[in-house]
Structure formats: C-alpha cells, structure tokens
Design a protein around this motif. Structure first.
Motif, short mmCIF file in Angstrom:
data_model
loop_
_atom_site.label_atom_id
_atom_site.label_comp_id
_atom_site.label_asym_id
_atom_site.label_seq_id
_atom_site.Cartn_x
_atom_site.Cartn_y
_atom_site.Cartn_z
N ILE A 1 0.93 -1.28 -0.27
CA ILE A 1 -0.05 0.10 -0.10
C ILE A 1 0.91 1.37 0.07
O ILE A 1 0.63 2.22 -0.75
CB ILE A 1 -0.95 0.13 1.54
CG1 ILE A 1 -1.93 -1.00 1.02
CG2 ILE A 1 -1.65 1.28 1.33
CD1 ILE A 1 -2.69 -1.35 2.48
N ALA A 2 1.97 1.15 0.78
CA ALA A 2 3.00 2.18 1.02
C ALA A 2 3.71 2.71 -0.41
O ALA A 2 3.70 3.86 -0.83
CB ALA A 2 3.93 2.23 1.80
N ALA A 3 3.91 1.60 -1.29
CA ALA A 3 4.43 1.82 -2.52
C ALA A 3 3.56 2.58 -3.41
O ALA A 3 3.95 3.26 -4.24
CB ALA A 3 5.08 0.36 -3.03
N GLU A 4 2.24 2.17 -3.55
CA GLU A 4 1.28 2.82 -4.13
C GLU A 4 1.19 4.16 -4.10
O GLU A 4 1.22 5.13 -4.73
CB GLU A 4 0.09 2.32 -4.16
CG GLU A 4 -0.14 0.65 -4.58
CD GLU A 4 -1.41 -0.08 -4.44
OE1 GLU A 4 -2.28 0.73 -3.61
OE2 GLU A 4 -1.61 -1.31 -4.77
N ARG A 5 1.17 4.62 -2.57
CA ARG A 5 1.13 6.00 -2.26
C ARG A 5 2.30 6.82 -2.32
O ARG A 5 2.18 8.01 -2.85
CB ARG A 5 0.92 6.10 -0.61
CG ARG A 5 -0.62 5.50 -0.13
CD ARG A 5 -1.59 6.49 -0.50
NE ARG A 5 -2.96 5.81 0.07
CZ ARG A 5 -3.64 5.08 -0.45
NH1 ARG A 5 -3.38 4.58 -1.67
NH2 ARG A 5 -4.82 4.75 0.13
N LEU A 6 3.63 6.06 -2.55
CA LEU A 6 4.58 6.81 -2.85
C LEU A 6 4.70 7.09 -4.21
O LEU A 6 5.21 8.30 -4.55
CB LEU A 6 5.77 5.79 -2.69
CG LEU A 6 7.26 6.30 -2.95
CD1 LEU A 6 7.68 7.71 -2.08
CD2 LEU A 6 8.53 5.50 -2.79
N ASP A 7 4.23 6.25 -5.10
CA ASP A 7 4.14 6.42 -6.40
C ASP A 7 3.23 7.75 -6.87
O ASP A 7 3.41 8.68 -7.63
CB ASP A 7 3.29 5.28 -7.33
CG ASP A 7 4.34 4.15 -7.51
OD1 ASP A 7 5.63 4.40 -7.24
OD2 ASP A 7 3.78 3.21 -7.72
N GLU A 8 2.11 8.12 -5.80
CA GLU A 8 1.33 9.23 -6.20
C GLU A 8 2.01 10.49 -5.58
O GLU A 8 1.72 11.78 -6.03
CB GLU A 8 -0.06 9.09 -5.30
CG GLU A 8 -0.68 7.85 -5.69
CD GLU A 8 -1.98 7.67 -4.72
OE1 GLU A 8 -2.15 8.25 -3.88
OE2 GLU A 8 -2.68 6.62 -5.06
N ALA A 9 2.68 10.36 -4.38
CA ALA A 9 3.41 11.28 -3.82
C ALA A 9 4.77 11.95 -4.41
O ALA A 9 5.08 12.91 -4.39
CB ALA A 9 3.69 11.06 -2.22
N VAL A 10 5.73 10.88 -5.00
CA VAL A 10 7.09 11.44 -5.14
C VAL A 10 6.88 12.25 -6.53
O VAL A 10 6.13 12.08 -7.43
CB VAL A 10 7.72 10.19 -5.64
CG1 VAL A 10 7.20 9.55 -6.93
CG2 VAL A 10 9.25 10.60 -5.64
N ASP A 11 7.81 13.34 -6.61
CA ASP A 11 7.70 14.37 -7.56
C ASP A 11 9.32 14.63 -7.47
O ASP A 11 9.93 15.54 -7.28
CB ASP A 11 6.99 15.60 -7.36
CG ASP A 11 7.24 16.76 -8.37
OD1 ASP A 11 7.30 16.26 -9.63
OD2 ASP A 11 6.93 17.91 -7.90
N GLY A 12 9.90 13.84 -8.71
CA GLY A 12 11.52 14.00 -8.93
C GLY A 12 12.19 13.58 -7.73
O GLY A 12 12.03 12.39 -7.24
N ASN A 13 12.79 14.43 -7.15
CA ASN A 13 13.61 14.04 -5.95
C ASN A 13 13.20 14.36 -4.53
O ASN A 13 13.60 14.41 -3.50
CB ASN A 13 14.86 14.68 -5.85
CG ASN A 13 15.89 14.48 -7.06
OD1 ASN A 13 15.89 12.98 -7.34
ND2 ASN A 13 16.66 15.05 -7.52
N THR A 14 11.73 14.83 -4.55
CA THR A 14 11.14 15.30 -3.58
C THR A 14 9.64 14.73 -3.35
O THR A 14 9.36 13.92 -4.25
CB THR A 14 10.52 16.81 -3.76
OG1 THR A 14 9.60 16.83 -4.89
CG2 THR A 14 11.89 17.47 -3.84
N VAL A 15 9.03 14.68 -2.18
CA VAL A 15 7.78 14.03 -1.88
C VAL A 15 6.78 15.23 -1.77
O VAL A 15 7.07 16.30 -0.73
CB VAL A 15 7.65 13.22 -0.84
CG1 VAL A 15 6.48 12.91 -0.19
CG2 VAL A 15 8.45 11.70 -1.12
N LEU A 16 5.70 14.88 -2.36
CA LEU A 16 4.49 16.01 -2.19
C LEU A 16 4.14 15.76 -0.84
O LEU A 16 3.60 14.51 -0.62
CB LEU A 16 3.45 16.08 -3.19
CG LEU A 16 4.21 16.25 -4.61
CD1 LEU A 16 3.11 16.05 -5.77
CD2 LEU A 16 4.60 17.67 -4.81
N LEU A 17 3.60 16.76 -0.15
CA LEU A 17 2.78 16.59 1.37
C LEU A 17 1.49 16.31 1.22
O LEU A 17 0.97 15.32 1.84
CB LEU A 17 2.95 17.89 2.10
CG LEU A 17 4.43 18.15 2.40
CD1 LEU A 17 4.56 19.54 3.36
CD2 LEU A 17 5.24 16.90 3.20
N ALA A 18 0.52 16.92 0.35
CA ALA A 18 -0.76 16.72 0.15
C ALA A 18 -1.21 15.22 0.08
O ALA A 18 -2.15 14.78 0.82
CB ALA A 18 -1.09 17.49 -1.05
#
Length: 333
Positions: free
Chosen positions: A233-250
């Motif tokens: 589940i976390a891997a799916e959420r990471l795909d949605e949140a990762v943006d280049g070298n950063t992670v989006l908070l929303a």
C-alpha cells in the motif's frame, strides 16, 4: 541421505526452499555459508543430498586463537562431502562493536564469494534463531519490522531451515557421522543472544509449558504478512506522492500513520539514506503533519530533511547549527 530421520527433514526443508526461488536463482549454483557448526554443516550436507551444485564459503573472522586452523578443518570436511569449498579471512573492524562489525564483514565476504551473480547464499538460521531474533526485537522496542524476524528469501540470502529446530540439525549431523564445531562464542554470556538462548528461552519454555520458540516463529510469519501488505500500500502511495527528488505532502495527509511512515521510509531509502530508526521516521512524519516550512531533521549520513513549498526534500546538513532530532517538533521558523 535418505528421506527419514533428522537428516531427511533437513533435506526436505532445503528442497522446498530451493524450489520456491525465482527461476534465475534456482538455475545457479548455491553457496552455503558454513561455520562448521551443526546448523550450517547439516545444511551443506542436505544441499549436496538434494542434488544441488554446492559451493561453500568458510569465513575466518580471526577473533579466536586457532580460528584459521578451525576454518581449514571445516573446509576440508566440506570437500569430503563433495562441496567446492574455500576459506575467506576477513578483518573485523568498524563501528557498532565486534558483533556488528563481524556481521558486516561476513556478509560482504559471502556476497563476493558467490560462484554466479544469481547464486543464492544459503544460511543455517533455524527456528530457534528466529525465536531469538523476535525476542531481541521485542526487548529493544524495534517495531514490527524487527519482530517480523528473518525472511526465508531475501536476495541473495536463503534461509531454508527457519522452520527446523536446532535439535534436528544436531541430530542430522549425528546420523551422518559429521563432527560439528562447538564455537566458544555460542556459550559466552557476554553476548545477549547467548543469554537469550541459554537462560531466557528455556525459562519461557518451562513457564509456558513448551512450544515457545515455534510460537514466536509463527508470530514473526504473521507480522511479515501484515508488513508486506502495508508495504505494498505504501509503495502505491509513494508513486502518487513522489515528484522528482521530492515528496509532495498533500497525498500523505490523512493517510494512516503506519502507511505514511512506510512511504517515508521507502522514499528515504531510495534517496540513499540508510540506518533509519523509528525516531528518524517519526521526526520525518512530523514534517508532513506539522508546518511551517523548515529544515533540520537530522538523518544518517550527514543529511537532513527539509520541508518547503508543500514538499519534502533531503539535502546535506548545512553549516548552521541544527537542533537535535528529538527537538525538531518544537522548532518553528
């Protein structure tokens, strides 16, 4: 080695674990890590009996007088079983104390000794070792990942005997006429695991009327299943949140904490951050759930976590003094 008795039980465990490997690893020769003790000696004999192409590595840590001689004796015994065997002497040094340094050096030597890039490395950890690992994790408050114990297959490491009690490997060696080495370190009470083995677990077996080691191993298996589900589940959420070298908070706001920390762990490991603790992950999580933008959450390897413009980033620690990790939740800039 026939199919009956202790030796047959060890052989069946090796065959089952080997058949479950990915095709590429199954096709490659195996490397057995052998200390000369009953567990690894029975494992090597079983691998030969199972018809595998067996190489062995005997690691000489150089921590005891006569270790080189004992390593040579073990290697000769393996050759007598029909195994391609070699001794690998290592230097034990570095951070974390002698146990951690020996483990690092041993695992590095075993990786290098593989006869093929796809070769699995067979380790002689038994059900009793798994129980000890679970107890260590419980006692240290290391969290579910630690209490879940060792995996049977964690490339390149294959542990076929996690369901086999230590008494069975000892009996297997006796059946096969193999003389196992009794490592003095395995009875030295200076080591925490030794005291667990000889004091804590026997007491628990007595108080709880037996079956404790097997119960702890079952607990580890159940936790691994839960952890695997949460990691997916976390891997799916990471795909949605990762943006280049950063992670989006929303995308991480409102996500259950257990999943959110796993997302952060996956991302930080992908960014090259190793040796993460629960303290690091909880500090990182506060950066998701609490504003304003700021930096200063210390990470291993001279790195720090930064929150800015709705995302998290990792950067080298700046020269400006930063608060210690446990104080980051009180910092407001």
């Amino acid at each position: 080695m026939n199919g009956s008795g202790a030796a047959g039980e060890v052989r069946r465990a090796v065959l089952a674990a080997h058949r479950a490997l990915p095709a590429a690893n199954r096709a490659a020769p195996v490397l057995v890590a052998c200390s000369g003790g009953a567990d690894s000696l029975a494992l090597a004999a079983a691998a030969v009996s199972a018809g595998l192409r067996v190489h062995a590595a005997v690691v000489d840590h150089g921590l005891q007088p006569g270790s080189a001689r004992q390593a040579a004796i073990t290697s000769d015994a393996l050759v007598g079983l029909g195994v391609v065997s070699a001794v690998h002497a290592i230097k034990v040094d570095g951070p974390g104390g002698p146990e951690a340094a020996a483990r690092r050096g041993r695992y590095a030597a075993l990786r290098a000794a593989r006869p093929h890039p796809d070769s699995p490395v067979l380790l002689g950890h038994t059900l009793d070792d798994q129980a000890e690992t679970v107890l260590l994790g419980l006692g240290r408050g290391s969290g579910p990942r630690s209490i879940a114990g060792m995996r049977e297959w964690d490339e390149p490491w294959l542990r076929p005997l996690l369901g086999v009690p230590r008494r069975v490997t000892v009996a297997a060696c006796a059946e096969l006429g193999l003389t196992a080495w009794q490592d003095p370190h395995n009875t030295d009470p200076r080591f925490t695991r030794v005291r667990l083995r000889h004091e804590v677990l026997p007491l628990m077996e007595d108080v709880l009327a037996g079956g404790v080691a097997a119960a702890l191993a079952r607990t580890a298996a159940q936790l691994r299943e839960d952890a695997d589900a949460l990691d997916a589940i976390a891997a799916e959420r990471l795909d949605e949140a990762v943006d280049g070298n950063t992670v989006l908070l929303a995308p991480l706001v409102g996500v259950p904490a257990a999943v959110r920390r796993r997302v952060l762990r996956l991302w930080l490991v992908d960014r090259g951050v190793s040796s993460l603790t629960d303290l690091h992950l909880r500090a990182a999580e506060r950066y998701v759930t609490e504003g304003p933008d700021r930096g200063g959450a210390a990470l291993p390897g001279g790195l720090e976590l930064v929150r800015e413009r709705g995302r998290l980033a990792v950067r080298p620690v700046s020269r400006a003094p930063r608060p210690p990790l446990e104080d980051v939740s009180r910092v407001r800039r």
